[in-house]
Write an enzyme that holds these catalytic residues in place. Structure first.
Site, mmCIF file in Angstrom:
data_model
loop_
_atom_site.group_PDB
_atom_site.id
_atom_site.type_symbol
_atom_site.label_atom_id
_atom_site.label_comp_id
_atom_site.label_asym_id
_atom_site.label_seq_id
_atom_site.Cartn_x
_atom_site.Cartn_y
_atom_site.Cartn_z
ATOM 1 N N ASP A 89 2.867 11.704 32.101
ATOM 2 C CA ASP A 89 3.623 10.434 32.027
ATOM 3 C C ASP A 89 3.457 9.812 33.563
ATOM 4 O O ASP A 89 3.410 10.470 34.519
ATOM 5 C CB ASP A 89 4.973 10.485 31.680
ATOM 6 C CG ASP A 89 5.181 10.893 30.143
ATOM 7 O OD1 ASP A 89 4.297 10.974 29.576
ATOM 8 O OD2 ASP A 89 6.287 11.495 29.754
ATOM 9 N N ARG A 144 -3.619 6.980 28.961
ATOM 10 C CA ARG A 144 -2.694 6.301 27.864
ATOM 11 C C ARG A 144 -2.657 5.141 28.777
ATOM 12 O O ARG A 144 -2.186 5.230 29.840
ATOM 13 C CB ARG A 144 -1.640 7.220 27.640
ATOM 14 C CG ARG A 144 -0.486 6.490 27.102
ATOM 15 C CD ARG A 144 0.817 7.074 27.025
ATOM 16 N NE ARG A 144 0.996 8.361 26.545
ATOM 17 C CZ ARG A 144 1.950 9.256 27.088
ATOM 18 N NH1 ARG A 144 2.765 8.871 27.983
ATOM 19 N NH2 ARG A 144 2.102 10.211 26.368
ATOM 20 N N ARG A 153 14.998 3.111 27.228
ATOM 21 C CA ARG A 153 14.906 2.221 25.450
ATOM 22 C C ARG A 153 15.831 1.192 25.288
ATOM 23 O O ARG A 153 15.340 0.300 24.563
ATOM 24 C CB ARG A 153 15.125 3.474 24.315
ATOM 25 C CG ARG A 153 14.057 4.596 24.568
ATOM 26 C CD ARG A 153 12.567 4.552 24.323
ATOM 27 N NE ARG A 153 11.960 4.027 25.521
ATOM 28 C CZ ARG A 153 11.594 4.446 26.577
ATOM 29 N NH1 ARG A 153 11.390 5.792 26.770
ATOM 30 N NH2 ARG A 153 10.513 3.977 27.337
HETATM 31 P P1 FDA Z 1 7.256 -4.798 23.767
HETATM 32 O O1 FDA Z 1 8.221 -4.540 24.808
HETATM 33 O O2 FDA Z 1 6.639 -6.039 24.131
HETATM 34 O O3 FDA Z 1 7.867 -4.741 22.416
HETATM 35 C C1 FDA Z 1 7.075 -5.078 21.350
HETATM 36 C C2 FDA Z 1 7.920 -4.904 20.285
HETATM 37 O O4 FDA Z 1 8.211 -3.354 20.060
HETATM 38 C C3 FDA Z 1 9.212 -5.516 20.234
HETATM 39 O O5 FDA Z 1 9.429 -6.765 19.607
HETATM 40 C C4 FDA Z 1 9.985 -4.196 19.202
HETATM 41 O O6 FDA Z 1 9.922 -4.637 18.073
HETATM 42 C C5 FDA Z 1 9.419 -3.167 19.611
HETATM 43 N N1 FDA Z 1 10.193 -2.287 20.646
HETATM 44 C C6 FDA Z 1 9.673 -2.098 21.640
HETATM 45 N N2 FDA Z 1 10.639 -1.196 22.436
HETATM 46 C C7 FDA Z 1 11.494 -0.881 21.538
HETATM 47 C C8 FDA Z 1 12.915 -0.249 21.833
HETATM 48 N N3 FDA Z 1 13.244 0.460 22.774
HETATM 49 N N4 FDA Z 1 13.627 -0.151 20.804
HETATM 50 C C9 FDA Z 1 13.281 -0.964 19.567
HETATM 51 N N5 FDA Z 1 12.047 -1.778 19.315
HETATM 52 C C10 FDA Z 1 11.311 -1.686 20.506
HETATM 53 N N6 FDA Z 1 6.265 3.893 30.201
HETATM 54 C C11 FDA Z 1 5.969 4.224 31.358
HETATM 55 O O7 FDA Z 1 6.494 3.733 32.241
HETATM 56 N N7 FDA Z 1 5.339 5.346 31.547
HETATM 57 C C12 FDA Z 1 4.878 6.153 30.388
HETATM 58 O O8 FDA Z 1 4.162 7.351 30.767
HETATM 59 C C13 FDA Z 1 4.959 5.708 29.210
HETATM 60 N N8 FDA Z 1 4.832 6.490 27.989
HETATM 61 C C14 FDA Z 1 4.890 6.146 26.932
HETATM 62 C C15 FDA Z 1 4.427 6.802 25.764
HETATM 63 C C16 FDA Z 1 4.121 6.084 24.587
HETATM 64 C C17 FDA Z 1 3.551 6.880 23.456
HETATM 65 C C18 FDA Z 1 4.755 4.622 24.372
HETATM 66 C C19 FDA Z 1 4.804 3.958 23.015
HETATM 67 C C20 FDA Z 1 5.428 4.079 25.531
HETATM 68 C C21 FDA Z 1 5.271 4.754 26.818
HETATM 69 N N9 FDA Z 1 5.783 4.024 27.770
HETATM 70 C C22 FDA Z 1 5.741 4.532 28.947
HETATM 71 C C23 FDA Z 1 6.981 2.838 27.553
HETATM 72 C C24 FDA Z 1 6.132 1.697 27.725
HETATM 73 O O9 FDA Z 1 5.771 1.445 28.982
HETATM 74 C C25 FDA Z 1 7.001 0.441 27.292
HETATM 75 O O10 FDA Z 1 8.257 0.521 28.108
HETATM 76 C C26 FDA Z 1 7.458 0.587 25.872
HETATM 77 O O11 FDA Z 1 6.454 0.959 25.110
HETATM 78 C C27 FDA Z 1 7.973 -0.736 25.188
HETATM 79 O O12 FDA Z 1 6.780 -1.697 25.363
HETATM 80 P P2 FDA Z 1 5.774 -2.311 24.258
HETATM 81 O O13 FDA Z 1 4.689 -1.940 24.474
HETATM 82 O O14 FDA Z 1 6.131 -1.527 22.853
HETATM 83 O O15 FDA Z 1 6.041 -3.802 24.146
#
Ligand code: FDA
Length: 307
Positions: free
Chosen positions: A130, A183, A288
């Protein structure tokens, strides 16, 4: 503002014990965490596999403060890999270098990572490192590259790139050239505007740019987001470029957008769910909450209901 506040809270070790002891907070965190034990995690994994989803297991813990804890976390990861193999579960592992002791010493961290990568290689499995805050970006890439130099292949160990960092475009190109498995995520830490895009729309734009590069030229990239617009863009882009769905996977976090998770599987895409387990859920849970202020309302509501 709220995002910054929760990321700051996630780093407050003094609050961790207080919140973790709270029964209601514990219950709220269960939305995002499989449970306290490896057995809890295996149960969730079995359910996900039955629904056609793969998983990556995260034994919760970060910023370890002594070598004993770091060794214990590494031993747990070796156990997780052995259990996945014995039970034939569809899962790999994700870990953080601060949990493996990188703040204490490079050699300690390397020793732990070598042990875990040996175990993974023995079972033909995969370890994802990560990415933590930008303080660790170069260190993480250096350690990853040292593992590759020591002979661990790109299908044994891989890294994460965060679209919010300005440097990520260069890192993605270098990693593509090295044949690394990447990733791509947006980034979950609070970063200063001199290292990361402060505006969400710039982060999203950079995510799409890096994603397209990885889909065209990367080695089995993982597109880690719940952003439906970006996911739809990826699907369209791959159709147009005739990139088959076997060449990449989508990844999402346990407990977030389960509707979208099910839909992707129905449509035939590879999907891997990031499944955390363990008692050290406080910083993970706080990040989260930071990502989505509505989660704070959800938490408060469930706390009130249970009074
Ligand atoms: P965005 O924040 O724009 O959210 C898009 C939509 O997703 C929202 O409108 C909502 O519907 C839903 N959503 C997103 N987060 C939510 C939440 N917490 N609760 C409920 N709904 C939510 N980061 C990092 O810094 N280092 C890492 O190694 C990783 N590893 C990682 C692995 C995997 C498999 C995932 C999916 C994510 C990570 N992350 C991470 C976290 C990532 O950087 C990011 O903070 C989250 O994925 C939220 O961003 P989105 O891409 O979902 O988009």
């Amino acid at each position: 503002m709220l995002r910054q506040l929760f990321v700051w809270l996630s780093e407050r070790k003094d609050l961790q014990a207080f919140v973790t002891r709270n029964r209601l907070a514990h219950r709220a965190a269960r939305r995002f965490v499989a449970g306290d034990t490896l057995e809890d995690a295996c149960r969730v994994l079995g359910e996900l596999n039955t629904q056609g989803m793969l998983a990556t297991l995260d034994f919760l813990g970060e910023r370890t403060t002594n070598p004993t804890e770091a060794h214990a976390a590494a031993a747990m990861y070796r156990r997780v890999l052995a259990t996945i193999a014995q039970r034939r579960l569809g899962a790999n592992v994700s870990l953080k270098l601060t949990q493996m002791g990188i703040d204490l010493s490079w050699d300690l961290c390397m020793e732990n990572m070598v042990g875990i990568c040996d175990e993974a290689a023995q079972y033909g499995n995969f370890v994802r490192i990560d990415m933590e805050s930008s303080h660790y970006t170069q260190m993480t890439l250096d350690l990853y590259r040292e593992l590759r130099r020591r002979g661990y292949g790109p299908d044994t160990v891989g890294v994460v790139i965060q679209a919010y960092l300005y440097r990520s475009e260069r890192d993605v190109e270098d990693l593509i050239a090295e044949g690394a498995r990447v990733r791509l995520c947006k980034g979950a830490y609070a970063e200063a505007p001199d290292v990361a895009y402060p505006r969400k729309r710039d982060v999203d734009r950079n995510f799409v740019r890096l994603m397209e590069r990885l889909l065209v030229a990367g080695r089995y990239p993982a597109i880690a987001t719940h952003d439906e617009a970006i996911i739809n863009h990826a699907k369209r882009f791959c159709r147009q470029r005739e990139i088959p769905p076997t060449r990449y996977e989508f990844q999402m976090l346990y407990g977030i957008r389960r509707d979208l998770q099910r839909r992707l599987v129905r449509e035939g895409y590879n999907l891997r769910i990031y499944v955390p387990f363990g008692t050290e859920w406080y910083p993970y849970f706080m990040r989260r909450l930071a990502e989505r202020p509505a989660n704070v309302g959800f938490l408060l509501l469930s706390l009130l209901r249970e009074r």
